[in-house]
Design an enzyme around this catalytic site. Sequence first.
Site, mmCIF file in Angstrom:
data_model
loop_
_atom_site.group_PDB
_atom_site.id
_atom_site.type_symbol
_atom_site.label_atom_id
_atom_site.label_comp_id
_atom_site.label_asym_id
_atom_site.label_seq_id
_atom_site.Cartn_x
_atom_site.Cartn_y
_atom_site.Cartn_z
ATOM 1 N N HIS A 255 -83.766 104.138 -28.449
ATOM 2 C CA HIS A 255 -82.644 103.296 -28.881
ATOM 3 C C HIS A 255 -82.466 103.319 -30.397
ATOM 4 C CE1 HIS A 255 -79.395 100.801 -27.728
ATOM 5 N NE2 HIS A 255 -79.811 99.717 -28.332
ATOM 6 N N SER B 75 -84.157 92.019 -32.253
ATOM 7 C CA SER B 75 -83.762 92.641 -33.518
ATOM 8 C C SER B 75 -85.008 92.874 -34.364
ATOM 9 C CB SER B 75 -82.789 91.749 -34.283
ATOM 10 O OG SER B 75 -82.548 92.265 -35.589
ATOM 11 N N GLU C 7 -79.778 97.893 -21.328
ATOM 12 C CA GLU C 7 -80.586 97.091 -22.247
ATOM 13 C C GLU C 7 -80.769 95.695 -21.648
ATOM 14 O OE1 GLU C 7 -79.442 97.358 -26.447
ATOM 15 O OE2 GLU C 7 -77.929 98.833 -25.811
#
Length: 811
Positions: A194, A360, A556
């Site tokens: 990713h 994140s 995801e």
Amino acid sequence: MESGRSDATKQLKSEGADPGDWQVQARSCQDSQSIPKSRRGDGKIVSHRLFLFCFALLSVALAPFILPEVPSRDSWRWAAHRPHAAGHLEQPETFGDRYILGVGKADITGPVVEINLMGYADPKQVGTGLRQRLYSRAFIVVDPDEPRSRFVYLVLDTQSGDTATRYGILNGLKALGPPYEVYNQHNVAVTGTHSHAGPAGWLNYLLPQITSKGFDSQGYHAIVNGALLSIRRAHESLQPGYLSVGKTKVHGANINRSLFAYLANPEKERAQYNVSADDDGSVDKDLTLLKFQRASDLKSIGVLTWFPTHGTSLLGNNTLVAGDNKGVAAYLFEKSVSQDPTAAENFIAGFSQANVGDTSPNVLGAWCEDGSGQMCSFENSTCSDGKSQSCHARGPFFRVQDNGASSCFEVGRRQFEPARALYSQMQRRPDPIRGPIKAFHTFHNMSGFSFLLPNGSEARTCPAALGYSFAAGTSDGPGAFDFTQHSGNESTTSPVWKVVSRLIKNATPEQRACHSPKPILLDVGELHKPYEWTPNIVDVQAFRVGQLVIIVSPGEATTMAGRRWKSAVRDASAALLSTEPRPAGADAPASPVVVLGGPANSYTHYIATEEEYAVQRYEGASTLYGPHTLAAYINVTLSFLRYLGAGSPPPPPHEQVGLFPPDNSNRSLSFIPGVIRDGTPLWKSFGEVVADVERVYRRGQQARAVFVGANPRNNLRLEDTYAAVERMALLEGQQQQQQAWTSVRDDGDWSLVFHWRRTSEILGSSEVEIVWETEEWAEPGVYRIRYYGDAKSLGGEITAIEGVSSAFTLI
């Protein structure tokens, strides 16, 4: 390159990355023996005592590494032989069942210039060079008694797996002949790390092709051919070995970027994962590591890890190709074991993605870059103007103006270090894998799948569609215009978007009701011209080796979605394992270890929980098949889980089912112009130095040189390099000293950066700047920078070119 690896190892040792301090202790003893006698004290007694002290110290320090090599006879199991002075001793029970294992790695770096980067969907983010080469890492596990029972798990330094790529790999395996017929739809998983810093243009469906001006055949073939080469290398290296699994915590490498949506999940459910102030459960902190160990000498040949954090450390303004933080972690791990006695040559470290959806790596949170000094709004990630464009997440070194490179390296290091420590711990205390190898894969149509939920009610999925908040992006990469997360819909955005949405495809009332409460912006699942815009037929896949079960996810999954999926599979797997024969001496069935890897095989955007879907932030708006998407994935996985049981028949061949997604690789549109020709400025030649290095640099400074270059798209230089740093050594000749230059860095190293820029469209001329960001641990000496390129004539002939800088001294 060996010198470069040695330097990297020295740095990693100095940072405490090596297992224990025994090498430092050994050096101290060796140094003591080199002290002049006048400084050591008088007589042999002191020297003898010092020798005994050093010998004892080394024995204690080396014991954890020596003992596994020579365990007591009582611990051996007479099943697998290895040489020994007293005969052939068998493998100890603590190493579990014997498998056939192979690992392989190959270059998949596509065009690094003039191609849009994949991930942020920003057509202005076009490649201008290379910071780190991209790789495919292949891991193969085979049952020695049932050789057709096997799987290959690929970890690509790409944004995701993909339908066209997977078709290309499977077709390529067929073309390799009979030895590779054992690899098929069921047992090949194609996962991506990713990374948002790789070339785009290779995906199967139209929607992600739009920002890259269509399909790029050159980049597509680089990925497919590199993946095939990594599988071949893994297959050719197959040998008896052992597997063990372990877990550790990783802190400071991920946060939840959609905490507002995560908190919509039931409090009781969230409380199960809230274990400490450092681990409040909003993201998974667990890293799972699978260690591959060969039986011949018990050296490790590789590790495969799973941990969730987005590949968005390199920001949307980055234009250098790289593997992002997962690529850094793999690079550091492989460098760290290059001289480790526990690791074999060509050791490979795969850092696979996990339930990454709402995570994140920009762990300092989302802030408004508008001068206000305020954090972005909690609900919809906007700033004082009510828009999302100024809201940007911050990595650990966000103040460094390098487009996220420093933060990227740091987040990669934060994954590497606990993984490396766990690897060392598992050398001494492995948790062995025991049990069969099984795999299944199915294609499933999500465009209107009706099924029963666990509570007995009926649910249905919908043809794929994306909501308004999809266009808002995230704080890792904000979208454009007036879209916002959570509050985005037809009434909060310009009326233009309502018109655009309906011109593209006006969703039917049934489709809108099915996706409710998602306000549909793009009804992509019902768009089939000129070919499908996004998948409706999805991949559902899982592997099993012993107690380890790998869910291979095409989308995801968010933190909680991944947990629910893994929990359902864990419960069902526990029931499955309870019916199987137990290993000798086991009082109870092994507890399943379940991991989730992806995005894999095809890219199906996001998988959110129903509660997160209702909030309609970015992740919910990007959940393609309606509010029951996650439940549908779980339902299909569980319905096929019986094929993972010991003694179960193989799953049905795909031809028998007859459901396949389209392969658009040979019919995709492309508006990407090719390279016409390369030229040089007047009175210049290819490879000529335009701006030379300085004569002296201190460690930590940047050494740079600029050359008359050519377009890197002429030759991807796979398994090769565009740039190198060479170090001078003096060799004693018969009459005088001779200079010898050895390459110590190439463009696979993070510290060597390759920049390309066009200087004249008319002349077709360009420049290459190569920058060595000299490390603090770099060895002093005399160096130079070399450029490798390939120039294209107007007639299409491609010629190799080179350039080399002047020598400089590093002090």
